[in-house]
Design an enzyme around this catalytic site. Structure first.
Site, PDB file in Angstrom:
ATOM      1  CE  LYS A  61      -1.695   3.087   2.734  1.00  0.00           C
ATOM      2  NZ  LYS A  61      -1.870   4.251   1.862  1.00  0.00           N
ATOM      3  N   GLY A 112       6.696   5.016   8.435  1.00  0.00           N
ATOM      4  CA  GLY A 112       5.914   6.250   8.503  1.00  0.00           C
ATOM      5  C   GLY A 112       6.093   6.896   9.858  1.00  0.00           C
ATOM      6  CB  SER A 113       4.004   9.326  11.630  1.00  0.00           C
ATOM      7  OG  SER A 113       2.774   8.641  11.614  1.00  0.00           O
ATOM      8  CB  THR A 114       6.638   7.753  16.104  1.00  0.00           C
ATOM      9  OG1 THR A 114       7.971   7.759  15.565  1.00  0.00           O
ATOM     10  CG2 THR A 114       6.659   7.023  17.427  1.00  0.00           C
ATOM     11  CB  VAL A 165       0.531   5.882  11.699  1.00  0.00           C
ATOM     12  CG1 VAL A 165      -0.134   4.723  10.971  1.00  0.00           C
ATOM     13  CG2 VAL A 165      -0.261   7.164  11.453  1.00  0.00           C
ATOM     14  N   GLY A 166       2.624   4.226  13.583  1.00  0.00           N
ATOM     15  CA  GLY A 166       3.339   2.975  13.864  1.00  0.00           C
ATOM     16  C   GLY A 166       2.891   2.343  15.177  1.00  0.00           C
ATOM     17  CD  GLU A 217      13.259   0.582   9.492  1.00  0.00           C
ATOM     18  OE1 GLU A 217      13.700   1.494  10.232  1.00  0.00           O
ATOM     19  OE2 GLU A 217      13.871  -0.472   9.268  1.00  0.00           O
TER      20      GLU A 217
HETATM   21  P1  NAP Z   1       2.118   8.308   8.087  1.00  0.00           P
HETATM   22  O1  NAP Z   1       0.982   9.240   8.187  1.00  0.00           O
HETATM   23  O2  NAP Z   1       2.442   7.501   9.274  1.00  0.00           O
HETATM   24  O3  NAP Z   1       1.763   7.362   6.828  1.00  0.00           O
HETATM   25  C1  NAP Z   1       2.587   6.334   6.397  1.00  0.00           C
HETATM   26  C2  NAP Z   1       1.739   5.316   5.665  1.00  0.00           C
HETATM   27  O4  NAP Z   1       0.809   4.738   6.566  1.00  0.00           O
HETATM   28  C3  NAP Z   1       0.904   5.885   4.520  1.00  0.00           C
HETATM   29  O5  NAP Z   1       0.837   4.927   3.493  1.00  0.00           O
HETATM   30  C4  NAP Z   1      -0.436   6.095   5.170  1.00  0.00           C
HETATM   31  O6  NAP Z   1      -1.517   6.104   4.278  1.00  0.00           O
HETATM   32  C5  NAP Z   1      -0.503   4.885   6.064  1.00  0.00           C
HETATM   33  N1  NAP Z   1      -1.430   5.017   7.185  1.00  0.00           N
HETATM   34  C6  NAP Z   1      -1.910   6.159   7.752  1.00  0.00           C
HETATM   35  N2  NAP Z   1      -2.754   5.844   8.768  1.00  0.00           N
HETATM   36  C7  NAP Z   1      -2.815   4.494   8.836  1.00  0.00           C
HETATM   37  C8  NAP Z   1      -3.498   3.568   9.670  1.00  0.00           C
HETATM   38  N3  NAP Z   1      -4.309   3.978  10.649  1.00  0.00           N
HETATM   39  N4  NAP Z   1      -3.328   2.243   9.464  1.00  0.00           N
HETATM   40  C9  NAP Z   1      -2.502   1.805   8.496  1.00  0.00           C
HETATM   41  N5  NAP Z   1      -1.839   2.624   7.661  1.00  0.00           N
HETATM   42  C10 NAP Z   1      -1.977   3.960   7.834  1.00  0.00           C
HETATM   43  O7  NAP Z   1       3.488   8.986   7.682  1.00  0.00           O
HETATM   44  P2  NAP Z   1       3.768   9.961   6.457  1.00  0.00           P
HETATM   45  O8  NAP Z   1       3.054  11.213   6.803  1.00  0.00           O
HETATM   46  O9  NAP Z   1       3.459   9.287   5.177  1.00  0.00           O
HETATM   47  O10 NAP Z   1       5.376  10.060   6.484  1.00  0.00           O
HETATM   48  C11 NAP Z   1       6.113  10.893   7.316  1.00  0.00           C
HETATM   49  C12 NAP Z   1       6.628  10.154   8.530  1.00  0.00           C
HETATM   50  O11 NAP Z   1       7.231   8.911   8.181  1.00  0.00           O
HETATM   51  C13 NAP Z   1       7.724  10.882   9.273  1.00  0.00           C
HETATM   52  O12 NAP Z   1       7.457  10.898  10.643  1.00  0.00           O
HETATM   53  C14 NAP Z   1       9.009  10.092   8.996  1.00  0.00           C
HETATM   54  O13 NAP Z   1      10.009  10.141   9.934  1.00  0.00           O
HETATM   55  C15 NAP Z   1       8.503   8.729   8.850  1.00  0.00           C
HETATM   56  N6  NAP Z   1       9.423   7.927   8.013  1.00  0.00           N
HETATM   57  C16 NAP Z   1      10.283   7.034   8.600  1.00  0.00           C
HETATM   58  C17 NAP Z   1      11.174   6.299   7.830  1.00  0.00           C
HETATM   59  C18 NAP Z   1      12.110   5.292   8.423  1.00  0.00           C
HETATM   60  O14 NAP Z   1      12.705   4.538   7.668  1.00  0.00           O
HETATM   61  N7  NAP Z   1      12.261   5.200   9.726  1.00  0.00           N
HETATM   62  C19 NAP Z   1      11.191   6.460   6.475  1.00  0.00           C
HETATM   63  C20 NAP Z   1      10.324   7.378   5.911  1.00  0.00           C
HETATM   64  C21 NAP Z   1       9.436   8.092   6.698  1.00  0.00           C
HETATM   65  P3  NAP Z   1      -2.083   7.504   3.664  1.00  0.00           P
HETATM   66  O15 NAP Z   1      -1.134   7.875   2.603  1.00  0.00           O
HETATM   67  O16 NAP Z   1      -3.420   7.168   3.139  1.00  0.00           O
HETATM   68  O17 NAP Z   1      -2.106   8.487   4.793  1.00  0.00           O
END
Ligand code: NAP
Ligand code: MG
Length: 452
Positions: free
Chosen positions: A153, A206-208, A210-211, A228
């Site tokens: 996804k 993604g974000s901590t 949502v993780g 991650e």
């Molecule tokens: P996000 O809001 O956590 O979203 C990441 C992914 O999860 C997207 O595909 C999102 O879908 C999906 N998602 C959102 N809510 C969900 C839920 N309740 N259940 C399952 N999946 C869900 O993060 P982001 O805004 O895309 O990215 C920014 C963040 O990612 C930053 O905090 C960054 O540090 C972190 N990040 C970490 C790494 C690493 O390797 N550690 C790498 C890259 C990014 P939608 O697109 O539909 O919202």
């Protein structure tokens, strides 16, 4: 439901992507479950060959994939080509895995004891918008190599390169249903990965915030999870370092991908006696970052990914923000944000504790090694970091003392496909890439056969 993808450099609408709904996810899981059983039964050399063909297909499509990422995500073309080539490299690297899925033979009394690494089944990979295709590959390549099927996804804002990878997989001859890309909302497709009983593992980047929700949701089925998450990494500069080199490279360690990088060294900590000199050297380096049209080879930094994200980053630069100096950015259409250097006087300033995920860096002084470590580790995150010193012993002491998964000395190493990557503390759980990543997509099975 659908989503119209926007080019962040021009704000022009690109194309409309149909979203998968709940029934669509369930149908994909059924198809994947069937495909996985056949895939796992294939002889290892045939699975390896299939992955090499997929890698070849990506290799032949590098330019198309890179151009998609330029238009969908605003990545500079040079960076985007690196990303597409990285996907090929990751596939090639894990293509060696099926023929090297060794177990152990363990000496026991009365017979033979051996272990097998069995695939999990269907794996769900959820990716963010900042590095869409590379992060996807870190999940799907080792998972497929270990004998699993994968549902991917992509983030709603940046699905195009992932959709293309799904097409390339099929064109290269990977069995139908084995690797499916399911564009859609996190709250629908992503959450279904967590609740569907036939999905045995979720890989989330993604974000901590949502993780944590995903980890809690997976607990109901004791579902495997790799996370991650965010970062607030430190670039630690001692006075004995090559200050010219440290200052010249520091902007690229935080402003690359417009700071939308979980590894961004968004806190620069400088030993107090070198602090003023470092800032003097940093200013021309920051002003020299080439921000602009991502289709140009010479561009080093593009726009932020969306209007929503632009507003979020902008909230850190209000009238009270301790701005020391800024670089430049184009005016007009596009979500442009100039590289920005802050010099907060308090270590508790918001810019020192929150992940901004944009081209904003804070520079603060420290007193000695102990102070540097305390400041570096005073965050819930622990993903990456850099250490600048000419003293080898100090480099070792600091590297061992920093609570973080990925460090580099006198450099800012980016991710390599052949070394492990992941976070300490709230930056994540588990490791991706490197020689062992496929093991995270297996269960260890122990079998005893008596000799009588
Ligand atoms: P996000 O809001 O956590 O979203 C990441 C992914 O999860 C997207 O595909 C999102 O879908 C999906 N998602 C959102 N809510 C969900 C839920 N309740 N259940 C399952 N999946 C869900 O993060 P982001 O805004 O895309 O990215 C920014 C963040 O990612 C930053 O905090 C960054 O540090 C972190 N990040 C970490 C790494 C690493 O390797 N550690 C790498 C890259 C990014 P939608 O697109 O539909 O919202
Ligand atoms: Mg989000």
């Amino acid at each position: 439901m659908s989503y119209t993808v926007i080019n962040p450099a021009t704000e022009e609408a690109m194309e409309t992507v149909e979203h998968v709904d709940l029934e669509g996810v369930d149908a994909a899981v059924a198809l994947a479950t069937k495909a996985q059983k056949e895939w796992a039964r294939l002889n290892p050399a045939d699975r390896a060959a299939a992955l090499r063909r997929f890698a070849d297909a990506v290799d032949g499509d590098v330019e198309t994939l890179a151009q998609l990422e330029v238009r969908n995500s605003g990545h500079p073309i040079g960076q985007a080509r690196w990303e597409a080539e990285h996907v090929r490299n990751v596939l090639e690297y894990y293509a060696a895995t099926p023929e090297r899925m060794f177990g152990k033979q363990i000496p026991v009394a009365g017979g033979i004891d051996m272990t097998f690494q069995e695939p999990l089944g269907v794996v769900g990979v959820i990716t963010p918008w900042n590095f869409p295709m590379t992060i996807a590959a870190w999940g799907f390549a080792p998972a497929l190599a270990a004998g699993n099927a994968v549902l991917l996804k992509p983030a709603e804002w940046t699905p195009l390169s992932s959709i293309r990878l799904g097409q390339l997989a099929l064109e290269s001859g990977l069995p139908e249903g084995l690797f499916q890309v399911l564009p859609g909302k996190g709250s629908i497709v992503g959450e279904r990965f967590v609740t569907h009983e036939s999905i045995r593992k979720v890989v989330f980047t993604g974000s901590t915030e949502v993780g944590k929700k995903i980890m809690a949701g997976c607990a109901h089925q004791v579902k495997r999870v790799t996370l991650e998450l965010g970062g607030k990494s430190a670039n630690i500069v001692f006075a004995d370092a090559d200050l010219e080199k440290a200052a010249a490279t520091a902007p690229y360690a935080v402003f690359e991908n417009a700071g939308q990088d979980c590894c961004a060294r968004s806190r620069i900590l400088v030993e107090r006696k070198a602090y003023d000199r470092f800032l003097e050297l940093l200013e021309p380096a920051v002003k020299g970052v080439k921000v602009g049209d991502p289709t140009l080879e010479s561009t080093e930094m593009g726009p932020l990914v969306s209007k929503g994200h632009f507003d979020s980053v902008s909230s850190f630069i209000d009238s009270d923000a301790p701005v020391a100096f800024r670089g430049s950015a184009p005016e007009g259409d596009g979500f442009w944000f100039a590289p920005t250097v802050l010099t907060p006087t308090s270590r508790k300033h918001r810019s020192m504790t929150e992940e901004i995920f944009g081209p904003v860096v804070s520079v603060v002084p420290f007193d000695d090694e102990a102070d540097a470590l305390e400041l570096t580790n005073s965050t819930e995150y622990g993903l990456s970091g850099s250490i600048w010193t000419r003293d080898v012993g100090r480099a070792i002491r600091i590297a061992r003392g920093v609570e973080s998964g990925n460090l580099s000395v006198n450099s800012h190493s980016s991710v390599r496909y052949n070394t492990p990557f992941g976070g300490f503390k709230q930056s994540g759980l588990g490791r991706e890439l490197g020689p062992d990543a496929h093991l995270a997509f297996t269960e260890t099975k122990n079998v005893f056969i008596p000799a009588d």
